[in-house]
Enzyme design. Structure first.
Site, PDB file in Angstrom:
ATOM      1  N   HIS A  88       0.823  -1.211   0.000  1.00 41.40           N
ATOM      2  CA  HIS A  88       0.000   0.000   0.000  1.00 41.40           C
ATOM      3  C   HIS A  88       0.853   1.256   0.000  1.00 41.40           C
ATOM      4  CE1 HIS A  88      -3.978   1.864   0.752  1.00 41.40           C
ATOM      5  NE2 HIS A  88      -3.258   2.815   1.314  1.00 41.40           N
TER       6      HIS A  88
ATOM      7  N   ASP B 210       0.255   5.574  -1.027  1.00 41.25           N
ATOM      8  CA  ASP B 210      -0.741   6.593  -1.381  1.00 41.25           C
ATOM      9  C   ASP B 210      -0.180   7.724  -2.231  1.00 41.25           C
ATOM     10  OD1 ASP B 210      -3.506   6.162  -0.213  1.00 41.25           O
ATOM     11  OD2 ASP B 210      -2.277   5.729   1.538  1.00 41.25           O
TER      12      ASP B 210
ATOM     13  N   GLU C 165      -9.005   1.512  -2.301  1.00 44.96           N
ATOM     14  CA  GLU C 165      -9.033   1.583  -0.845  1.00 44.96           C
ATOM     15  C   GLU C 165     -10.368   2.134  -0.361  1.00 44.96           C
ATOM     16  OE1 GLU C 165      -6.304   3.066   2.902  1.00 44.96           O
ATOM     17  OE2 GLU C 165      -6.233   4.216   1.046  1.00 44.96           O
TER      18      GLU C 165
ATOM     19  N   HIS D 231     -13.081   1.763   4.290  1.00 49.53           N
ATOM     20  CA  HIS D 231     -12.031   2.654   4.795  1.00 49.53           C
ATOM     21  C   HIS D 231     -12.474   3.012   6.209  1.00 49.53           C
ATOM     22  CE1 HIS D 231      -9.367   6.266   5.070  1.00 49.53           C
ATOM     23  NE2 HIS D 231      -8.534   5.367   4.577  1.00 49.53           N
TER      24      HIS D 231
ATOM     25  N   HIS E 125      -8.605  -1.948   7.648  1.00 45.78           N
ATOM     26  CA  HIS E 125      -9.669  -0.962   7.892  1.00 45.78           C
ATOM     27  C   HIS E 125     -11.023  -1.558   8.264  1.00 45.78           C
ATOM     28  CE1 HIS E 125      -7.831   2.962   6.941  1.00 45.78           C
ATOM     29  NE2 HIS E 125      -7.143   2.343   6.005  1.00 45.78           N
TER      30      HIS E 125
ATOM     31  N   HIS F 243      -2.094  -3.171   4.709  1.00 40.52           N
ATOM     32  CA  HIS F 243      -1.310  -2.254   5.524  1.00 40.52           C
ATOM     33  C   HIS F 243      -1.861  -2.223   6.949  1.00 40.52           C
ATOM     34  CE1 HIS F 243      -4.591   0.087   3.825  1.00 40.52           C
ATOM     35  NE2 HIS F 243      -4.291   1.184   4.503  1.00 40.52           N
TER      36      HIS F 243
ATOM     37  N   ASP G 275       2.422   1.954   3.794  1.00 44.81           N
ATOM     38  CA  ASP G 275       1.467   3.059   3.879  1.00 44.81           C
ATOM     39  C   ASP G 275       2.147   4.409   3.677  1.00 44.81           C
ATOM     40  OD1 ASP G 275      -1.033   4.164   4.093  1.00 44.81           O
ATOM     41  OD2 ASP G 275      -1.277   3.818   6.235  1.00 44.81           O
TER      42      ASP G 275
END
Length: 418
Positions: free
Chosen positions: A40, A42, A143, A170, A216, A237, A306
């Site tokens: 993961h 971003d 995600e 999420h 999550h 993650h 992450d």
């Protein structure tokens, strides 16, 4: 005597440095033999926030305000990356699908702009081909289940666009699954885990060959998915609850179920999930690797940094260039070459192949095209074409005064719902 003490300290420091260098060189050799796959990152969201996805405005070689750029990727020996196609929870029931599609698009365009460095990947074989070409295999993970707007068809289209995992929630509930915040009691439990539609969604992901990501989600969803899925699952993650009792982390009983499922937990580097404090260091992250290995075996662990999705990372893991230092620390702790190679990427490759194998056994299974029940998703901002006519949906022939008042009231409701 004082000279002897100084000499001892100098010799000790030299020996320590020499051993550390040996571990680092050993780590780099192993990373040349087995691909490092991270679950993961971003960076696409940073491209949205900083440049509104206008790639002409950014150079990924020189961008230094993020955890990730191409030079850092090369230094970190990052062989494959699941890039997050993320839309925030406040887009749910509004434009989450569009936002997510635009994030999928920017990942595609990122690969097109830097073809010498990135290769779009959609299979376990693609990862190995990119590794052989010394390129970073670029995979796509969506995600947040809100990004599909409770639509199997939308999920299938995203798969066709290259999406290979869906994080079921999420930090918000969907109409079919509870998120991790319900375990903190800061949000109400809505579904006691998964609804029937949520369980059908898992089976549809199995059918199409999409990885199920449990980062999550609530603990109840974790357990229900592990009981439902025919294929191995991932935590893209997440870290371990036993070391840091944060509800985003994975409890030991779930780690055991992941081992039984032949899945993988990819360790998150966010300080708050590593130590449950604002500060952490590289050794603290290694503790999570050790714990997963102890509870569920080295075949159940991977990397899920992450990066660029968090505002604090451990000292020593400041950006994606630092992965070799973490590998060196695991070697220092006695991890074998095979255990390291498993954690680097062989575990994820095995999970991916198993998911593809389950997909191949289900090729004669028809897609699930039964829509979610309208009462589970109906709201003033959603049309209901295709569902049986609702008693309250009679059309008003003209916008006279009563109709105009109703329209204004509906708009007000919609704005409030948003």
């Amino acid at each position: 005597m004082q000279c002897l003490r100084v000499l001892y300290v100098v010799l000790w420091a030299f020996g320590f440095t020499s051993t550390a260098n040996e571990h680092k060189e050993h780590a780099l050799r192993l990373m040349a033999e087995a691909p490092l796959i991270d679950g993961h990152n971003d960076l696409p969201w940073q491209l949205r926030l900083r440049f509104n996805n206008n790639l002409k405005s950014v150079d990924l070689y020189t961008l230094n305000s993020t955890h990730t750029n191409i030079h850092k990727i090369k230094e970190g020996r990052l062989a494959a990356q699941f890039w997050a196609a993320y839309a925030p929870c406040d887009s749910q029931y509004k434009d989450a699908v569009r936002q997510t599609l635009e994030q999928i698009d920017v990942i595609h365009r990122m690969c097109q702009k830097y073809p010498e460095d990135f290769m779009l990947a959609a299979s376990s074989q693609d990862i190995m081909e990119a590794f052989a070409q010394n390129k970073t295999a670029s995979l796509i993970g969506v995600e947040g289940g809100h990004s599909i707007d409770s639509s199997m068809g939308t999920l299938r289209i995203m798969y066709q666009l290259g999406v290979r995992y869906l994080t079921l929630t999420h930090s918000c509930n969907t109409p079919w699954a509870d998120n991790w915040l319900v375990d903190t009691e800061s949000e109400p439990v809505e579904h006691n885990g998964l609804t029937n539609f949520g369980k059908r969604l898992i089976r549809e992901m199995n059918r199409m060959g999409m990885l199920v990501d449990l980062s999550h989600v609530s603990e109840q969803v974790m357990r229900q998915v592990l009981d439902t899925s025919k294929a191995p699952v991932i935590f893209s993650h997440s870290s371990t609850y036993a070391i840091c009792p944060h509800k985003r982390n994975v409890p030991d009983d779930v780690l055991k179920k992941v081992e039984d499922n032949r899945g993988i937990v990819m360790v998150n580097f966010y300080n708050n999930f590593v130590t449950c404090r604002q500060s952490a260091n590289l050794s603290d992250v290694a503790d999570h690797f050790d714990h997963i290995k102890k509870i569920a075996g080295s075949s159940t662990v991977g990397f899920g940094g992450d990066y660029d999705g968090v505002n604090r990372v451990p000292t020593g893991l400041d950006d994606v260039s630092k992965y070799p230092d973490l590998v060196a620390e695991l070697l220092r702790r006695g991890w074998t070459d095979d255990e390291i190679k498993d954690a680097l990427g062989r575990n994820l490759i095995r999970v991916f192949k198993d998911v593809e194998m389950v997909r191949d056994t289900l090729t004669n299974t028809s897609p699930d095209d039964e829509p979610i029940p309208l009462e589970q998703v109906k709201n003033p901002c959603r049309t209901d074409y295709g569902y049986p006519p609702q008693p309250s949906s009679a059309r008003v022939p003209s916008l006279g005064a009563p109709a105009l008042v109703s329209t204004v009231a509906l708009i007000s409701l919609c704005v409030k719902f948003m």
